[in-house]
Motif scaffolding. Structure first.
Motif: not given
Length: 560
Positions: A93, A115-116, A119-121, A123-124, A127, A202
């Motif tokens: 992150s 996208l990644i 929003a997604t990767m 923020t791993a 998470f 996101a």
């Protein structure tokens, strides 16, 4: 995920900067993965399992000790587990000191960034900490470290973003800064605020990246905010400008937007939950909120409004003379730029506005970034819709400071909480932060308006250029990203490069030297013996005679 990062960032594999950025991302993420792997291994050694349900059951007694502040009774190795996992989260992150790969990752395609990387990767890591929150609260060091690293990362990235001119790279530093907010939220015990900010971020960050991508595509790869201006006055760019404005308001945390509510929860909780007894983290996040509004609207006022000036980027391969004229290019009535000496599409560069596909995408994202603010008001007894999901997950943890800022009453009796939370200048942070954070954001926007829009007549210059601060060494350091990459190169890369050469010569001279020596000795002995087996008869006779002579000499010496 590290492999996906490498492949996506290096998508333009013939571009040297993209290849270098891909390798940089892969290597930095491997550093984080080392901590993650060690954390997983230590978890198995301590608990005999890596299954969530079994692990959370086993960690239960230690969570109870942590709630009571009895960290001395929790084994050190158990407290070390979240610290190791934290390193993995920092790598993925992009937090201090492992954030340097994300700005260079902008070499990848813009939809990948949207996208990644928004929003997604990236923020791993957020998470990971939220999913393992019960393990993290069992350490006296993990969550305070997460809070401080998050706050400092948010501030550092904001100061760098203020001084950059590449609009896509500015958004990259903005992502690092907002990730810092999420980590700070986890560190000050508001997993709901962190998760809510992941959710809202996101929408508006994807919109920001795609708006920058539309500019990049329409102006032949141009991303320098000093070379593009006045999109609002060009035909076909209205939707891009409006969606950029909506996304910028969200990122700046202006009241009514989704970004306002999620950021407000984190900042308020930073004052309620004093890390090491200090509200400094809250003030850092407030200052960063103002800086965020400033650099976001610096991009908006420089590129999307103002006088119409533009020149194409490096992807345009038109006539060189026309390219020179475009230093002072302007928009014609059809919305296309033309050089002062160019006519039609043959003589000069003509930017093309995005069509229905990207406009529809941007519209959906902009509308969504406003509508998702409504989830804050759904199920308020559970801190909103996001809070209801967090409370049903392993990220749920009731902060001992949650109601500690003020006394509450049960019947006619006033009951004081065991823990006393912090205040903001004597007021309830959650009650006043709605106004305070809004003021900081509006001040940042006002500063950007005055320095980069009011009275500006050219794309390349603004009032900010006349400030004494912009000509100081500090500003130059910020433009060079505080020389962190150069520092890493000097402290880590160059020594490893020298060490690599030392090991190379050690391998060549000693390791390979010994192997080559043992291979050379039989050949040398064989070369000495080889002449005795030449196949020449008189040679053999001479050898026999010599041998007999030697034997007789030995016998004679022995009998003397």
């Amino acid at each position: 995920m590290g492999l996906c990062s490498y492949l996506l960032i290096g998508y333009f594999y013939k571009k040297p900067s993209a290849v270098a950025a891909a390798k940089k991302a892969f290597i930095v993420n491997r550093i984080g993965d080392l901590g993650l792997a060690l954390g997983v291994m230590l978890t198995f050694v301590q608990f005999g399992t890596v299954r969530y349900t079994e692990l959370f059951t086993a960690i239960g007694p230690y969570v109870d000790l942590a709630r009571e502040g009895r960290f001395a009774e929790i084994p050190v190795l158990i407290q070390l587990i979240p610290v190791l996992l934290m390193v993995g989260a920092f790598g993925k992150s992009a937090q201090l000191p492992l954030y340097v790969w994300l700005p260079d990752a902008m070499e990848g395609p813009t939809p990948v960034s949207a996208l990644i990387h928004a929003a997604t990767m990236v923020t791993a890591g957020v998470f990971l900490i939220a999913r393992m929150y019960l393990v993290f609260v069992c350490s006296a060091w993990a969550l305070p470290t997460v809070a401080w690293i998050g706050a400092l990362t948010a501030l550092l990235a904001a100061t760098i973003g203020m001084a950059q001119f590449d609009i896509k790279r500015i958004m990259a530093y903005s992502t690092i800064s907002q990730l810092g907010y999420m980590f700070a939220g986890l560190g000050v015990l508001t997993s709901v605020g962190a998760a809510f900010h992941v959710f809202t971020h996101a929408f508006f960050k994807a919109s920001l990246f795609l708006c920058c991508g539309a500019v990049m595509h329409g102006f032949a790869g141009q991303l320098d905010l000093r070379k593009v201006s006045g999109l609002w006055s060009m035909t076909g760019w209205k939707i891009v400008v409006i969606t950029m404005l909506v996304a910028s308001l969200n990122l700046s945390g202006i009241p009514g937007t989704a970004g306002f509510f999620s950021k407000d929860m984190i900042i308020a909780e930073a004052f309620v939950t004093p890390v090491y007894g200090s509200p400094i983290i809250g003030w850092i996040l407030l200052l960063t909120a103002g800086l965020t509004a400033y650099y976001t609207f610096r991009v908006f006022f420089r590129v999307f409004v103002g006088p119409v000036r533009f020149e194409p980027g490096e992807e345009w391969h038109g006539d060189e003379d026309a390219g020179t004229d475009l230093q002072t290019g302007h928009a014609d009535q059809g919305g296309h730029g033309s050089a002062s000496r160019a006519t039609g599409s043959q003589g000069g560069f003509h930017p093309h506005a995005p069509r229905w596909a990207i406009n529809t995408t941007l519209t959906i994202l902009a509308v969504s970034s406003i509508l998702v603010a409504g989830v804050y008001f759904i199920d308020r007894d559970q801190e909103g819709w996001i809070g209801s999901m967090v409370h049903a997950s392993s990220a749920n943890y009731e902060s001992p400071y949650a109601h500690g800022a003020f006394a509450h009453s049960i019947g006619d009796e006033v009951v004081e909480e065991r823990h006393t939370g912090g205040t903001f200048l004597g007021q309830n942070p959650h009650a006043v932060m709605f106004y305070i954070s809004a003021v900081f954001g509006l001040v940042g926007i006002a500063a950007a308006w005055w320095l980069h829009y009011a009275g500006r007549t050219d794309a390349a210059t603004s009032r900010a250029d006349d400030l004494a601060l912009t000509r100081t060494r500090v500003a130059d350091w910020a433009r060079h990203k505080w020389y962190v990459d150069e520092f890493y190169d000097f402290l880590i890369c160059k020594p490893l490069w020298v060490l690599g050469f030392v090991f190379y010569w050690f391998d060549q001279l000693l390791v390979d030297g010994l192997v080559n020596l043992f291979g050379w000795l039989p050949r040398f002995v064989g070369s000495l013996v080889r002449p005795t087996q030449s196949g020449v008869l008189h040679g053999y006779a001479a050898g026999m005679a010599g041998g007999v002579g030697v034997i007789l000499l030995v016998i004679w010496l022995a009998t003397m």
